[in-house]
Design a protein around this motif. Structure first.
Motif, short mmCIF file in Angstrom:
data_model
loop_
_atom_site.label_atom_id
_atom_site.label_comp_id
_atom_site.label_asym_id
_atom_site.label_seq_id
_atom_site.Cartn_x
_atom_site.Cartn_y
_atom_site.Cartn_z
N PRO A 1 0.84 -1.20 0.00
CA PRO A 1 0.00 0.00 0.00
C PRO A 1 0.88 1.25 0.00
CG PRO A 1 0.01 -1.02 2.18
CD PRO A 1 0.76 -1.94 1.25
N LEU A 2 0.34 2.36 -0.49
CA LEU A 2 1.07 3.62 -0.43
C LEU A 2 1.28 3.96 1.04
CD1 LEU A 2 -0.90 5.70 -3.08
CD2 LEU A 2 1.33 4.61 -3.36
N LEU A 3 2.49 4.37 1.35
CA LEU A 3 2.82 4.71 2.74
C LEU A 3 3.14 6.20 2.79
CD1 LEU A 3 3.30 3.38 5.56
CD2 LEU A 3 5.73 3.33 4.96
N GLY A 4 2.42 6.93 3.63
CA GLY A 4 2.62 8.36 3.76
C GLY A 4 3.93 8.72 4.42
N GLU A 5 4.14 10.00 4.59
CA GLU A 5 5.35 10.52 5.24
C GLU A 5 5.25 10.33 6.76
OE1 GLU A 5 7.99 12.08 3.72
OE2 GLU A 5 7.12 11.66 1.76
N ASN A 6 6.37 10.05 7.38
CA ASN A 6 6.49 10.02 8.84
C ASN A 6 5.43 9.18 9.54
OD1 ASN A 6 8.69 11.96 8.74
ND2 ASN A 6 7.13 13.50 8.31
N VAL A 7 5.10 8.06 8.96
CA VAL A 7 4.03 7.22 9.51
C VAL A 7 4.30 6.83 10.96
CG1 VAL A 7 2.87 4.97 9.30
CG2 VAL A 7 3.19 6.41 7.30
N PHE A 8 5.55 6.62 11.31
CA PHE A 8 5.91 6.24 12.68
C PHE A 8 6.68 7.35 13.38
CE2 PHE A 8 5.36 2.28 10.32
CZ PHE A 8 4.39 1.68 11.11
N ASN A 9 6.37 8.58 13.07
CA ASN A 9 7.02 9.72 13.70
C ASN A 9 6.87 9.64 15.22
OD1 ASN A 9 8.42 12.19 13.43
ND2 ASN A 9 6.53 13.33 13.73
N ASN A 10 7.89 10.04 15.92
CA ASN A 10 7.93 10.05 17.39
C ASN A 10 7.92 8.64 18.00
OD1 ASN A 10 8.11 12.89 17.80
ND2 ASN A 10 5.96 13.02 17.18
N HIS A 11 8.23 7.64 17.21
CA HIS A 11 8.48 6.30 17.76
C HIS A 11 9.94 6.30 18.20
CE1 HIS A 11 9.24 1.98 17.93
NE2 HIS A 11 7.93 1.79 17.91
N PRO A 12 10.25 5.79 19.38
CA PRO A 12 11.64 5.86 19.86
C PRO A 12 12.64 5.10 18.97
CG PRO A 12 10.30 4.54 21.35
CD PRO A 12 9.37 5.16 20.36
N ASN A 13 12.16 4.07 18.25
CA ASN A 13 13.06 3.32 17.39
C ASN A 13 12.27 2.69 16.24
OD1 ASN A 13 15.13 1.88 16.24
ND2 ASN A 13 15.37 0.44 17.93
N PRO A 14 11.92 3.48 15.22
CA PRO A 14 11.13 2.92 14.12
C PRO A 14 11.84 1.79 13.37
CG PRO A 14 11.83 5.16 13.62
CD PRO A 14 12.21 4.89 15.04
N GLN A 15 13.14 1.71 13.52
CA GLN A 15 13.89 0.63 12.87
C GLN A 15 13.71 -0.71 13.59
OE1 GLN A 15 15.26 1.20 9.85
NE2 GLN A 15 14.46 3.26 10.10
#
Length: 190
Positions: A144-158
């Protein structure tokens, strides 16, 4: 539309609402903020709903959402800090911006193959988010298309793991915004 000025829902404090809500079938739209800041603990949105925005924003007691409508609107569940169980049906085609923002208890979610777009900042502030299941995409090979900064403010999106359909990893790694994640984060199933 539920929540319009002609109904008892909408632009008034919602503290008196019942702890559970199930909409009637045939409902097509829900007024913005219809249940915002209420004491709902669970909600079921029927398949007839095609429009919502800020539906349950700030419902700090909401724990469960069963979504059968065709979209999850912008800010629909923003700030629902206890929301931990979300069931998204195969009727849903899109997830709006900030839809699950600041849902601190949300650790995982299954996204059906029918979802074509996940909006900007959809999971902003979902600090404990761990996994997204996209592996029921047996009818579609493209992410699916994934927007910008979907997991913004997650301590470790990786650290977030994406469970995807077998044979689709290269497509995710080449797709806009998905390619920002490490290859190890994509686990093929099936």
């Amino acid at each position: 539309m539920l929540g319009s000025e002609d109904h008892a829902f909408g632009h008034r404090p919602c503290g008196a609402w019942a702890n559970r809500s199930r909409y009637a079938d045939g409902l097509c739209g829900i007024h913005p903020w219809a249940f915002a800041n209420s004491s709902l603990q669970s909600i079921s949105v029927p398949s007839s709903v095609t429009y919502s925005i800020r539906l349950c924003e700030g419902c700090t007691k909401l724990e469960t959402a069963n979504i059968e409508g065709t979209c999850i609107g912008s800010f629909d569940y923003y700030g629902c800090s206890l929301l931990s169980s979300v069931n998204i049906s195969r009727n849903v085609a899109s997830i709006g911006e900030y839809a699950f923002g600041n849902c601190k208890a949300l650790k995982q979610i299954s996204i059906p193959y029918t979802v074509n777009e996940i909006g900007d900042n959809a999971f902003d502030g979902a600090e404990d988010f761990e996994a997204m299941y996209l592996n029921d995409n047996d009818l579609r090979d493209d992410p699916p298309l994934l927007g910008e900064n979907v997991f913004n403010n997650h301590p470790n999106p990786q650290s977030i793991i994406f469970y995807i359909k077998k044979g689709t990893k290269e497509k995710y790694l080449a797709a806009e915004n998905w390619k920002d994640f490490n290859p190890e984060q994509f686990v093929e199933l099936g």
